[in-house]
Write a protein that holds these residues in place. Structure first.
Motif, PDB file in Angstrom:
ATOM      1  N   GLU A  29      -9.476   4.069   1.882  1.00  0.00           N
ATOM      2  CA  GLU A  29      -9.005   4.246   0.434  1.00  0.00           C
ATOM      3  C   GLU A  29      -7.853   2.998   0.264  1.00  0.00           C
ATOM      4  O   GLU A  29      -7.585   2.681  -1.062  1.00  0.00           O
ATOM      5  CB  GLU A  29      -8.299   5.770   0.533  1.00  0.00           C
ATOM      6  CG  GLU A  29      -6.921   5.736   1.099  1.00  0.00           C
ATOM      7  CD  GLU A  29      -6.708   5.325   2.466  1.00  0.00           C
ATOM      8  OE1 GLU A  29      -7.711   5.467   3.423  1.00  0.00           O
ATOM      9  OE2 GLU A  29      -5.590   5.014   2.918  1.00  0.00           O
ATOM     10  N   THR A  65     -16.680  -0.042   2.700  1.00  0.00           N
ATOM     11  CA  THR A  65     -16.879  -0.477   4.258  1.00  0.00           C
ATOM     12  C   THR A  65     -17.878  -0.761   4.618  1.00  0.00           C
ATOM     13  O   THR A  65     -19.118  -0.751   4.144  1.00  0.00           O
ATOM     14  CB  THR A  65     -16.601   0.938   5.200  1.00  0.00           C
ATOM     15  OG1 THR A  65     -17.529   1.884   4.790  1.00  0.00           O
ATOM     16  CG2 THR A  65     -15.106   1.403   4.893  1.00  0.00           C
ATOM     17  N   MET A  96      -0.114  10.031   9.805  1.00  0.00           N
ATOM     18  CA  MET A  96      -0.439   9.355   8.467  1.00  0.00           C
ATOM     19  C   MET A  96       0.504   9.437   7.292  1.00  0.00           C
ATOM     20  O   MET A  96       0.216   9.022   6.058  1.00  0.00           O
ATOM     21  CB  MET A  96      -1.860   9.978   7.869  1.00  0.00           C
ATOM     22  CG  MET A  96      -3.125   9.069   8.698  1.00  0.00           C
ATOM     23  SD  MET A  96      -2.887   7.132   8.366  1.00  0.00           S
ATOM     24  CE  MET A  96      -2.674   6.553   9.909  1.00  0.00           C
ATOM     25  N   ASP A 141      -2.414   9.917   4.198  1.00  0.00           N
ATOM     26  CA  ASP A 141      -3.963   9.705   4.434  1.00  0.00           C
ATOM     27  C   ASP A 141      -4.574  10.718   5.153  1.00  0.00           C
ATOM     28  O   ASP A 141      -4.547  10.664   6.514  1.00  0.00           O
ATOM     29  CB  ASP A 141      -3.993   8.281   4.839  1.00  0.00           C
ATOM     30  CG  ASP A 141      -5.487   7.710   4.882  1.00  0.00           C
ATOM     31  OD1 ASP A 141      -6.342   8.675   4.329  1.00  0.00           O
ATOM     32  OD2 ASP A 141      -5.804   6.634   5.700  1.00  0.00           O
ATOM     33  N   ASP A 171     -12.196   7.307   3.645  1.00  0.00           N
ATOM     34  CA  ASP A 171     -11.211   6.966   4.357  1.00  0.00           C
ATOM     35  C   ASP A 171     -10.590   5.391   4.336  1.00  0.00           C
ATOM     36  O   ASP A 171      -9.528   5.090   4.773  1.00  0.00           O
ATOM     37  CB  ASP A 171     -11.016   7.467   6.018  1.00  0.00           C
ATOM     38  CG  ASP A 171      -9.795   7.431   6.894  1.00  0.00           C
ATOM     39  OD1 ASP A 171      -8.982   7.416   6.332  1.00  0.00           O
ATOM     40  OD2 ASP A 171     -10.070   7.524   8.049  1.00  0.00           O
ATOM     41  N   LYS A 179     -10.062  12.895   8.733  1.00  0.00           N
ATOM     42  CA  LYS A 179      -9.668  12.312   9.935  1.00  0.00           C
ATOM     43  C   LYS A 179      -9.467  13.522  11.034  1.00  0.00           C
ATOM     44  O   LYS A 179      -9.329  14.546  10.414  1.00  0.00           O
ATOM     45  CB  LYS A 179      -8.203  11.771   9.834  1.00  0.00           C
ATOM     46  CG  LYS A 179      -8.164  10.193   9.141  1.00  0.00           C
ATOM     47  CD  LYS A 179      -6.677   9.892   9.004  1.00  0.00           C
ATOM     48  CE  LYS A 179      -6.614   8.548   8.340  1.00  0.00           C
ATOM     49  NZ  LYS A 179      -7.279   7.357   8.810  1.00  0.00           N
ATOM     50  N   LYS A 194       0.898  -1.224   0.052  1.00  0.00           N
ATOM     51  CA  LYS A 194      -0.036  -0.106   0.005  1.00  0.00           C
ATOM     52  C   LYS A 194       0.914   1.146   0.081  1.00  0.00           C
ATOM     53  O   LYS A 194       1.882   1.439   0.825  1.00  0.00           O
ATOM     54  CB  LYS A 194      -0.832  -0.029   1.308  1.00  0.00           C
ATOM     55  CG  LYS A 194      -1.730   1.367   1.453  1.00  0.00           C
ATOM     56  CD  LYS A 194      -2.771   1.059   2.485  1.00  0.00           C
ATOM     57  CE  LYS A 194      -3.142   2.719   2.977  1.00  0.00           C
ATOM     58  NZ  LYS A 194      -4.158   2.560   3.924  1.00  0.00           N
ATOM     59  N   ASN A 208     -17.085   5.215   2.387  1.00  0.00           N
ATOM     60  CA  ASN A 208     -16.124   6.082   3.419  1.00  0.00           C
ATOM     61  C   ASN A 208     -14.887   6.494   2.553  1.00  0.00           C
ATOM     62  O   ASN A 208     -14.083   5.170   2.237  1.00  0.00           O
ATOM     63  CB  ASN A 208     -15.981   5.333   4.667  1.00  0.00           C
ATOM     64  CG  ASN A 208     -15.077   6.236   5.733  1.00  0.00           C
ATOM     65  OD1 ASN A 208     -14.182   6.739   5.361  1.00  0.00           O
ATOM     66  ND2 ASN A 208     -15.688   6.262   7.002  1.00  0.00           N
ATOM     67  N   THR A 228      -0.641  -1.179   5.702  1.00  0.00           N
ATOM     68  CA  THR A 228      -1.104  -0.300   6.962  1.00  0.00           C
ATOM     69  C   THR A 228      -2.843   0.001   6.591  1.00  0.00           C
ATOM     70  O   THR A 228      -3.167   1.085   6.583  1.00  0.00           O
ATOM     71  CB  THR A 228      -0.572   1.141   7.016  1.00  0.00           C
ATOM     72  OG1 THR A 228      -0.550   1.783   5.808  1.00  0.00           O
ATOM     73  CG2 THR A 228       0.824   0.960   7.628  1.00  0.00           C
ATOM     74  N   LEU A 229      -3.496  -1.141   6.791  1.00  0.00           N
ATOM     75  CA  LEU A 229      -4.779  -0.934   6.184  1.00  0.00           C
ATOM     76  C   LEU A 229      -5.898  -0.573   7.230  1.00  0.00           C
ATOM     77  O   LEU A 229      -6.968   0.066   6.789  1.00  0.00           O
ATOM     78  CB  LEU A 229      -5.252  -2.338   5.516  1.00  0.00           C
ATOM     79  CG  LEU A 229      -6.393  -2.385   4.453  1.00  0.00           C
ATOM     80  CD1 LEU A 229      -5.965  -1.518   3.443  1.00  0.00           C
ATOM     81  CD2 LEU A 229      -6.796  -3.581   4.228  1.00  0.00           C
ATOM     82  N   THR A 230      -6.070  -1.054   8.396  1.00  0.00           N
ATOM     83  CA  THR A 230      -7.100  -0.805   9.237  1.00  0.00           C
ATOM     84  C   THR A 230      -6.474  -0.465  10.698  1.00  0.00           C
ATOM     85  O   THR A 230      -5.753  -1.205  11.254  1.00  0.00           O
ATOM     86  CB  THR A 230      -8.101  -2.034   9.407  1.00  0.00           C
ATOM     87  OG1 THR A 230      -7.484  -3.205   9.919  1.00  0.00           O
ATOM     88  CG2 THR A 230      -8.619  -2.206   8.027  1.00  0.00           C
ATOM     89  N   GLY A 231      -7.151   0.396  11.297  1.00  0.00           N
ATOM     90  CA  GLY A 231      -7.345   0.841  12.586  1.00  0.00           C
ATOM     91  C   GLY A 231      -7.784  -0.646  13.457  1.00  0.00           C
ATOM     92  O   GLY A 231      -7.012  -0.760  14.625  1.00  0.00           O
ATOM     93  N   ASP A 254       1.437   6.081   5.744  1.00  0.00           N
ATOM     94  CA  ASP A 254       0.741   5.072   5.308  1.00  0.00           C
ATOM     95  C   ASP A 254       1.352   4.572   4.119  1.00  0.00           C
ATOM     96  O   ASP A 254       0.479   3.595   3.133  1.00  0.00           O
ATOM     97  CB  ASP A 254      -0.754   5.816   4.871  1.00  0.00           C
ATOM     98  CG  ASP A 254      -2.076   4.966   5.021  1.00  0.00           C
ATOM     99  OD1 ASP A 254      -1.849   3.781   5.524  1.00  0.00           O
ATOM    100  OD2 ASP A 254      -3.197   5.207   4.528  1.00  0.00           O
TER     101      ASP A 254
HETATM  102  N1  BES Z   1      -4.424   4.221   6.860  1.00  0.00           N
HETATM  103  C1  BES Z   1      -5.653   3.946   7.793  1.00  0.00           C
HETATM  104  C2  BES Z   1      -5.550   2.898   8.689  1.00  0.00           C
HETATM  105  C3  BES Z   1      -4.460   3.140   9.797  1.00  0.00           C
HETATM  106  C4  BES Z   1      -5.106   3.501  10.947  1.00  0.00           C
HETATM  107  C5  BES Z   1      -3.207   2.638   9.719  1.00  0.00           C
HETATM  108  C6  BES Z   1      -4.181   3.717  12.190  1.00  0.00           C
HETATM  109  C7  BES Z   1      -2.298   3.039  10.821  1.00  0.00           C
HETATM  110  C8  BES Z   1      -2.735   3.538  11.951  1.00  0.00           C
HETATM  111  C9  BES Z   1      -6.688   3.425   6.592  1.00  0.00           C
HETATM  112  O1  BES Z   1      -6.727   4.221   5.462  1.00  0.00           O
HETATM  113  C10 BES Z   1      -8.235   3.969   7.412  1.00  0.00           C
HETATM  114  O2  BES Z   1      -8.170   5.258   7.288  1.00  0.00           O
HETATM  115  N2  BES Z   1      -8.874   2.817   7.831  1.00  0.00           N
HETATM  116  C11 BES Z   1     -10.031   3.084   8.401  1.00  0.00           C
HETATM  117  C12 BES Z   1     -10.967   2.226   7.572  1.00  0.00           C
HETATM  118  C13 BES Z   1     -12.409   2.708   8.180  1.00  0.00           C
HETATM  119  C14 BES Z   1     -12.937   3.887   7.434  1.00  0.00           C
HETATM  120  C15 BES Z   1     -13.408   1.570   7.728  1.00  0.00           C
HETATM  121  C16 BES Z   1      -9.885   3.038   9.909  1.00  0.00           C
HETATM  122  O3  BES Z   1      -9.221   1.871  10.084  1.00  0.00           O
HETATM  123  O4  BES Z   1     -10.549   3.775  10.616  1.00  0.00           O
END
Ligand code: BES
Ligand code: MN
Ligand code: ZN
Length: 466
Positions: A320, A406, A256, A241, A318, A248, A236, A316, A345-348, A259
């Protein structure tokens, strides 16, 4: 820092001689036994240290006794962490030459010894106007030279990745990542916005629309005659981001720039791969762009068409990463490779589940997932399997398109996984979520704050072990 393999580390003129000590055992250095153990009751508990002067009576100026804990509990991970501790102490003391006396420790530990030293020696002071001169220059040790050599290369790839992920987003742009990829001496293709349009990458390009930075799709190839296997590794590459229109909050946006850690990992791996001459064909892929809320930004409710023709309703902006990966996965599947491994670095949610201690792994092939978990373990990383049950797709169902990007908040790492799976066709695939492990907000074991180079060690070892 350079690690020099020597016959006898104790005979080297050094600033510090580090002497390892198992809990409640004697060391091979009399001075350490007399003062640390007998006089001061230093037990050699794991990671504890004890410093002794030598008053010019020895070739080493000081002795640092390094506790390794109980011999029965000692392992490769502890080796790495312990040596990192000693190197950090040496850096604090501005010692330049450090010798290690690791008596009673097998040469099997040489690789992780060296990894620990190189990882600990890392600093990112490029933007400090006054730089500390605290790096250790030379390490002397009795060890297996081949293993030290291997560790040196892997560590160089990690440093490469860490530097890139620590770099602010203003410099580490998609264009910059592409330029770096082109400088690696591999066969590399960079596709710009127009090229990506022609390839039908509607999901990736939608994410890029809100930014003034041009998106770049990067394809690096390492090729050999009659490869044993063909692998594509995808990272990724969101160079920043912001969340896009679903912006955010400040505290979540702060880190970010990281990312693109997975893209940095792929670049790190590709930067060193030639030096190992693996008999495997490796394709390194990065869909690089920024996720910004500019006036052309993609919007919630938009419907995007990915490279494989599937339609996605934007729920959403975010979420992305999965959109950019969708097109990258389609591209990878068209290469006719045996395995596709993506990192992101996909999901919190993955970070909530596993913290900073492990990356999440999912996939459609049990053996591939298991092999990656095993390789990670041997490499000093942790991968933990999360489920990819089809039911996770339920919340991604859309009334007007093939899917939404999402769904439910719950099980977010797996939901993202099943989303990605819709873009994987006829290939063994694993997805590694490094959201928690790629970037540390406080020091952890051998790492300082910031980028860790997550995935580099495992991917390289996985490629080398084919
Ligand atoms: N880049 C973030 C995920 C992330 C969060 C990485 C914290 C490192 C630390 C990703 O693009 C994101 O924003 N994910 C969202 C998805 C949600 C909108 C479904 C998230 O995890 O909140
Ligand atoms: Mn996001
Ligand atoms: Zn993201």
């Amino acid at each position: 820092m350079e690690i020099k393999v020597v016959e006898n580390a104790k005979a080297i003129e050094s600033d510090i001689l580090v002497v390892s000590m198992f809990e409640d055992e004697k060391t091979s250095v009399e001075l350490a036994n007399t003062y640390a153990l007998e006089q001061d009751n230093f037990k050699g508990k794991f990671s504890e240290t004890y410093l002794l002067p030598t008053y010019g009576k020895e070739v080493f100026k000081k002795v640092l006794v390094l506790g390794l804990g109980k011999r029965a509990e000692f392992n490769q991970d502890k080796m790495r962490e312990a040596v990192a501790k000693a190197i950090k102490k040496a850096m604090q003391m501005e010692a330049k030459k450090v010798a290690f006396s690791l008596d009673g420790i097998d040469f099997d530990y040489s690789e992780q010894f060296a990894m620990g030293a190189f990882i600990a020696d890392y600093t990112f002071d490029k933007y400090k106007s006054e730089k500390k001169d605290n790096k250790v220059q030379e390490v002397y040790v009795q060890a297996n030279a081949d293993l030290v050599n291997k560790a040196e290369k892997i560590a160089a790839a990690m440093t490469f990745a860490r530097n890139l992920a620590n770099e602010p987003a203003q410099f580490a742009t998609p264009t910059e990542l592409a330029a770096i990829a082109c400088d690696l001496g591999l066969e590399t293709q960079v596709y710009n916005r127009e090229d990506c349009e022609k390839m039908g990458m509607g999901a990736f390009l939608a994410v890029a629309r809100g930014s003034s930075q041009e998106p770049k799709f990067i394809h690096m190839r390492y090729q050999v005659d009659n490869p044993k296997k063909r692998i594509a590794i995808i990272g990724k590459g969101i160079t920043f981001d912001s969340g896009g229109l679903d912006i955010k909050p400040p505290s979540s946006m702060l880190t970010m720039k990281d990312d693109m850690s997975a893209a940095a990992c792929i670049l790190g791996v590709m930067s060193i791969i030639k030096e190992f001459h693996p008999q495997v064909e490796v394709h390194g892929l990065i869909a690089a762009c920024e996720n910004m809320p500019g006036c052309s930004a993609y919007k919630p409710g938009d419907i995007l068409t990915a490279k494989n023709g599937k339609t996605i309703e934007v729920d959403n902006t975010d979420a992305e990463g999965r959109l950019t990966l969708a097109d990258a996965l389609c591209y990878a599947c068209e290469l006719g490779v045996d395995e596709v491994i993506d990192l992101a670095t996909l999901t919190g949610a993955c970070m909530v589940a596993l913290g900073t201690q492990a990356s999440g792994i999912m996939g459609n092939d049990e053996t591939l997932v298991k092999n990656l978990i095993d390789t990670a373990k041997r490499s000093g990383e942790r991968f933990w399997e999360l489920p990819l049950w089809e039911e996770y797709f339920d919340s991604l169902k859309s009334d007007i398109a093939d899917m939404k990007n999402t769904g439910s908040r719950w099980g977010g790492a797996s939901t993202a996984g099943v989303f990605l799976q819709k873009f994987v066709k006829d290939v063994k695939w694993a997805h590694i979520d490094i959201a928690g492990t790629a970037f540390l907000e406080k020091p952890q074991k051998e790492f300082i704050k910031g980028a860790t180079g997550a995935g580099v060690r495992t991917l390289l070892n996985y490629i080398l072990e084919q």
